[in-house]
Design a protein around this motif. Structure first.
Motif, PDB file in Angstrom:
ATOM      1  N   ARG A  56       0.827  -1.228   0.000  1.00  0.00           N
ATOM      2  CA  ARG A  56       0.000   0.000   0.000  1.00  0.00           C
ATOM      3  C   ARG A  56       0.851   1.264   0.000  1.00  0.00           C
ATOM      4  NH1 ARG A  56      -5.472  -1.065   3.552  1.00  0.00           N
ATOM      5  NH2 ARG A  56      -5.678  -3.249   2.980  1.00  0.00           N
ATOM      6  N   LEU A  57       1.837   1.272  -0.855  1.00  0.00           N
ATOM      7  CA  LEU A  57       2.727   2.435  -0.914  1.00  0.00           C
ATOM      8  C   LEU A  57       2.669   3.147  -2.261  1.00  0.00           C
ATOM      9  CD1 LEU A  57       5.878   1.009   0.913  1.00  0.00           C
ATOM     10  CD2 LEU A  57       4.303   2.758   1.758  1.00  0.00           C
ATOM     11  N   ASN A  58       1.721   2.769  -3.105  1.00  0.00           N
ATOM     12  CA  ASN A  58       1.604   3.450  -4.396  1.00  0.00           C
ATOM     13  C   ASN A  58       1.060   4.864  -4.187  1.00  0.00           C
ATOM     14  OD1 ASN A  58       2.543   1.840  -6.493  1.00  0.00           O
ATOM     15  ND2 ASN A  58       0.737   0.537  -6.416  1.00  0.00           N
ATOM     16  N   PRO A  59       1.395   5.785  -5.083  1.00  0.00           N
ATOM     17  CA  PRO A  59       0.778   7.112  -4.988  1.00  0.00           C
ATOM     18  C   PRO A  59      -0.735   7.004  -5.180  1.00  0.00           C
ATOM     19  CG  PRO A  59       2.020   6.877  -7.041  1.00  0.00           C
ATOM     20  CD  PRO A  59       2.325   5.676  -6.212  1.00  0.00           C
ATOM     21  N   SER A  60      -1.446   8.064  -4.849  1.00  0.00           N
ATOM     22  CA  SER A  60      -2.911   7.963  -4.806  1.00  0.00           C
ATOM     23  C   SER A  60      -3.537   7.706  -6.183  1.00  0.00           C
ATOM     24  CB  SER A  60      -3.514   9.221  -4.189  1.00  0.00           C
ATOM     25  OG  SER A  60      -3.072  10.328  -4.934  1.00  0.00           O
TER      26      SER A  60
END
Ligand SMILES: Nc1ncnc2c1ncn2[C@@H]1O[C@H](COP(=O)(O)OP(=O)(O)OP(=O)(O)O)[C@@H](O)[C@H]1O
Ligand SMILES: [Mg+2]
Length: 319
Positions: A56-60
């Motif tokens: 869950r570290l992708n950009p928005s």
């Protein structure tokens, strides 16, 4: 062997001004307890996006369109962000290429470690200090006291990466994701850091997912390897499968591109693999000398050729 992580059919896209850009297609793999799992592939092939999706570290603007991820049997995709945060940090540790940006410049290594240890273990500062020094020793820092009192910018790249590893270990994770952990380091230090990861994995039975351009490292360290190209995993197998009997033309080309004097593969062509025009076809199509009619119509599923060696390529199948 028990599976710690099971990833199935991940599809990830980015919303951009020019529309949705698919980045990861149908990515599936699983990692065993205590295993070092390698993910290789040229730049832009979707290695980091795949792992960032799981963490869950992708950009928005990154969106998981479909797929499941199970950690020790628990579906971690459906967890709330708050629930997921108890996993990230405690169960999962992450080491990235650039440790200088990950470490807070205004704190000394010791202050940061103590803060983390107190937070995790709820113990007194004095005890936390002793533990912090133990961890610095454990990751092979000789003058632990001096490192403890240093600011990140005062340390060499290799030392900073060891500090990052110490910070991850303090949390006693069961799975470490190391995304190009040695890319910015010189060759001798790279080897030392990889050796340290191997030692940690063996001694603590921690699973490691190692993302790298360094084929030498995956050959030495990894039990199994997935090869990525244009957002797809095109081949998965043991190090022996991949290096001694590669099946996908992309894997073969990748191995052939390893310069004999160096340890990293070179770009296969000017074409970045992400520039494949049709995401529903094999990303290697435009560069593959074996491509046939079937390859111009669709991309096959991953198929197991036996004992876990699987390949996504029409030329290997008659139907
Ligand atoms: N924030 C974003 N917006 C749009 N597209 C993105 C974004 N982040 C990544 N991508 C696209 O996703 C694809 C995969 O990128 P990724 O970072 O996973 O590559 P990689 O395999 O890790 O490459 P490298 O070896 O260079 O780190 C690329 O085509 C990239 O352009
Ligand atoms: Mg990357």
């Amino acid at each position: 062997m028990s599976k710690i992580l099971e990833v199935n059919n991940l599809n990830v896209a980015f919303d951009t001004a020019s529309g949705e850009i698919p980045a990861v297609h149908d990515v599936s793999f699983d990692v065993n307890e205590g295993e070092i799992y390698g993910i290789v592939g040229e730049s832009g092939s979707g290695k980091s996006v795949s792992m960032k999706t799981i963490m869950r570290l992708n950009p928005s603007n990154g969106r998981l369109n479909s797929g499941t991820v199970r950690y020790k049997g628990t579906d971690i995709i459906s967890l709330s962000d708050a629930e997921f945060l108890t996993y990230r940090g405690r169960e999962f540790g992450m080491i990235f290429q650039d440790s200088l940006t990950s470490l807070n410049p205004v704190y000394t290594v010791g202050e940061k470690l103590i803060e983390l240890i107190i937070h995790i273990r709820g113990i007194k500062r004095k005890e936390a200090r002793v533990i912090a020094l133990e961890y610095l020793n454990e990751v092979g820092i000789n003058d632990a006291e001096r490192c403890f009192n240093s600011y990140p910018h005062e340390l060499s790249g290799g030392m900073r990466q060891r500090v990052m590893i110490a910070m991850v270990l303090v949390c006693e994770p069961k799975l470490i994701v190391a995304d190009e952990p040695t890319t910015s380091l010189d060759v001798t230090i790279q080897a030392q850091i990889l050796k340290l990861l191997k030692k940690i994995s063996l001694e603590k039975r921690v699973s490691v997912i190692l993302i790298t351009h360094d084929f030498g490292a995956v050959a030495q360290l990894c039990g199994r390897i997935s090869v990525m190209c244009g957002g797809y995993i095109v081949e998965t197998g043991t190090a022996e499968d991949i290096f001694l009997s590669p099946g996908h033309p992309y894997t073969k080309a990748l191995i052939a591109s390893i310069p004999s004097s160096g340890r990293e593969f070179e770009a296969l062509s000017e074409n970045d693999s992400s520039t494949s025009s049709d995401a529903s076809l094999c990303p290697f199509l435009g560069r593959c000398k074996y491509a046939n009619e079937k390859c111009r119509k669709s991309i096959p599923e991953m198929r197991d050729t036996g004992s876990g060696h699987s390949i996504r390529c029409w030329i290997l199948y008659s139907n």
